[in-house]
Design an enzyme around this catalytic site. Sequence first.
Site, PDB file in Angstrom:
ATOM      1  N   HIS A 172       0.870  -1.179   0.000  1.00 47.62           N
ATOM      2  CA  HIS A 172       0.000   0.000   0.000  1.00 47.62           C
ATOM      3  C   HIS A 172       0.910   1.233   0.000  1.00 47.62           C
ATOM      4  CE1 HIS A 172      -2.680   3.011   1.855  1.00 47.62           C
ATOM      5  NE2 HIS A 172      -3.700   2.237   1.536  1.00 47.62           N
ATOM      6  N   GLN A 194      -4.127  -4.737   7.370  1.00 45.33           N
ATOM      7  CA  GLN A 194      -5.169  -5.667   6.900  1.00 45.33           C
ATOM      8  C   GLN A 194      -5.144  -6.987   7.656  1.00 45.33           C
ATOM      9  OE1 GLN A 194      -7.609  -4.913   4.996  1.00 45.33           O
ATOM     10  NE2 GLN A 194      -6.863  -2.975   4.185  1.00 45.33           N
ATOM     11  N   CYS A 251      -4.758   2.476  -3.576  1.00 47.92           N
ATOM     12  CA  CYS A 251      -3.500   3.004  -3.017  1.00 47.92           C
ATOM     13  C   CYS A 251      -2.349   2.024  -3.226  1.00 47.92           C
ATOM     14  CB  CYS A 251      -3.638   3.348  -1.539  1.00 47.92           C
ATOM     15  SG  CYS A 251      -4.809   4.650  -1.238  1.00 47.92           S
TER      16      CYS A 251
HETATM   17  N1  PMP Z   1      -1.545  -0.460   4.746  1.00 53.65           N
HETATM   18  C1  PMP Z   1      -2.521  -1.214   4.241  1.00 53.65           C
HETATM   19  C2  PMP Z   1      -2.205  -2.618   3.801  1.00 53.65           C
HETATM   20  C3  PMP Z   1      -3.804  -0.689   4.114  1.00 53.65           C
HETATM   21  O1  PMP Z   1      -4.770  -1.438   3.594  1.00 53.65           O
HETATM   22  C4  PMP Z   1      -4.059   0.639   4.538  1.00 53.65           C
HETATM   23  C5  PMP Z   1      -5.443   1.252   4.421  1.00 53.65           C
HETATM   24  N2  PMP Z   1      -6.100   1.015   3.225  1.00 53.65           N
HETATM   25  C6  PMP Z   1      -3.005   1.378   5.075  1.00 53.65           C
HETATM   26  C7  PMP Z   1      -1.773   0.794   5.164  1.00 53.65           C
HETATM   27  C8  PMP Z   1      -3.200   2.782   5.543  1.00 53.65           C
HETATM   28  O2  PMP Z   1      -4.025   2.818   6.655  1.00 53.65           O
HETATM   29  P1  PMP Z   1      -4.587   4.218   7.195  1.00 53.65           P
HETATM   30  O3  PMP Z   1      -5.259   4.872   6.026  1.00 53.65           O
HETATM   31  O4  PMP Z   1      -5.545   3.828   8.269  1.00 53.65           O
HETATM   32  O5  PMP Z   1      -3.423   4.991   7.690  1.00 53.65           O
END
Ligand code: PMP
Length: 425
Positions: A139, A219, A382
């Site tokens: 991500h 996740q 993302c």
């Molecule tokens: N890492 C992973 C694997 C995610 O799925 C996400 C959220 N989609 C994030 C990081 C970022 O999390 P946050 O937006 O809560 O900071």
Amino acid sequence: MKSGDGEKLKSTDYRPAPFSVEQVKADFPILDQKVNRHQLVYLDNAASTQKPRSVINALLEYYRHSNSNIHRGMHTLAERATQAYEGTRSHVAQFVGGVLDEEVIFTSGTTEAINLVAATWGEVNISEGDEIVITEMEHHANLVPWVMLAKSKSAVLKRIPITICGHLDLSNIDEIITKKTKLVAVSHMSNVLGTINPVKEIVARAHAVGAVALVDGAQAAPHMAINVRDLGADFYTFSAHKMLGPTGVGVLIGRKEMLEEMPPYKMGGEMIREVRFDRVTWNDLPHKFEAGTPNIADVVAFDAALTYLDEIGMDKVRLHEMQLTDYAMKKLTELPSIEIQGPQEPDQRGGAISFTDRDVHPHDIATFLDSKGIAVRAGHHCAQPLMRVLGKVATARASLYIYNDESDVDRLVEALVEMRRYFGV
Ligand code: PMP
């Protein structure tokens, strides 16, 4: 069932659900509504989960009875608020398999937790020519901070590739993680492919060459029993809002000795021991990393989310999702125009199911499903570099959680069939 055993169980061995999904559903008031004239089916849990009544009530209760600033207050409400806030910290420490309370740092989310490590540990420990290893399925939260750190330090960013089945390809791991590697940053579970990565093995390889290992558990922590010590991770991160808790709260678990050596992240109140005009010393852990007034109310309410998950049991959460993922994958596979990304085996993946339709754009899929009351996400999730590897501009993603059941999957599949009729394809 022992902690972590859920992973090894074959989903087809277990039916029905290991807990009453109907009762769970009833605990989430938001699910009891119609969207676009259809009963809501919420399948966007990898982005953010819904909140049970107990979490919503905890937030209200906090503002009604305990609201105050924490730590320095010498009155009853300040004491109450401090106890509740610190109580959540202890709960988190237990939830991840038992770490020290001071190894739990509250942040605003996984993104901030990883930025914290990059800006403090990374700033001090990464120099020219050092190597940072990530994977192709990260991500952006576990990617952009390392891209930028590598750039600013003239370090080298290397990546572990993925196989066509959506697993990490560890066949050349010894050439990727080498004596030059200073950090390995890997997600525990992919938000796009659903893949559960062998992080224990990767962490061990990182440690064998003297590198530090960070695991992005955004996740994983919501969906399976986690034991940070057993995984061996030096840093482990996750977000409350993806596990029934409020938005604006994240967790960084760090090894005490490393956190103690790292410089602070933000400067201000609470993170100091002594301040003079020409000199400042830092407070003890965890306060050194929690400058200013934190998100007290949401941290306090996060405790109720952890309690909710504890009461179901994380092994049962995992088992339910594994069975439901199995069901969903089988049902979706019956639709010839649908292509699913990521591993097929439910015991090697979580419930984030990315898919495309041969003839309908993912954004149109999401819009059509929304018109039927079904919430899914579409886009690059993302993870733009991963999308490039997959050769997709976007996918639609249905992601499951404890309040989803087979009827939700059936609604999804029926709507996808109807969608093709609607678009005339
Ligand atoms: N890492 C992973 C694997 C995610 O799925 C996400 C959220 N989609 C994030 C990081 C970022 O999390 P946050 O937006 O809560 O900071």
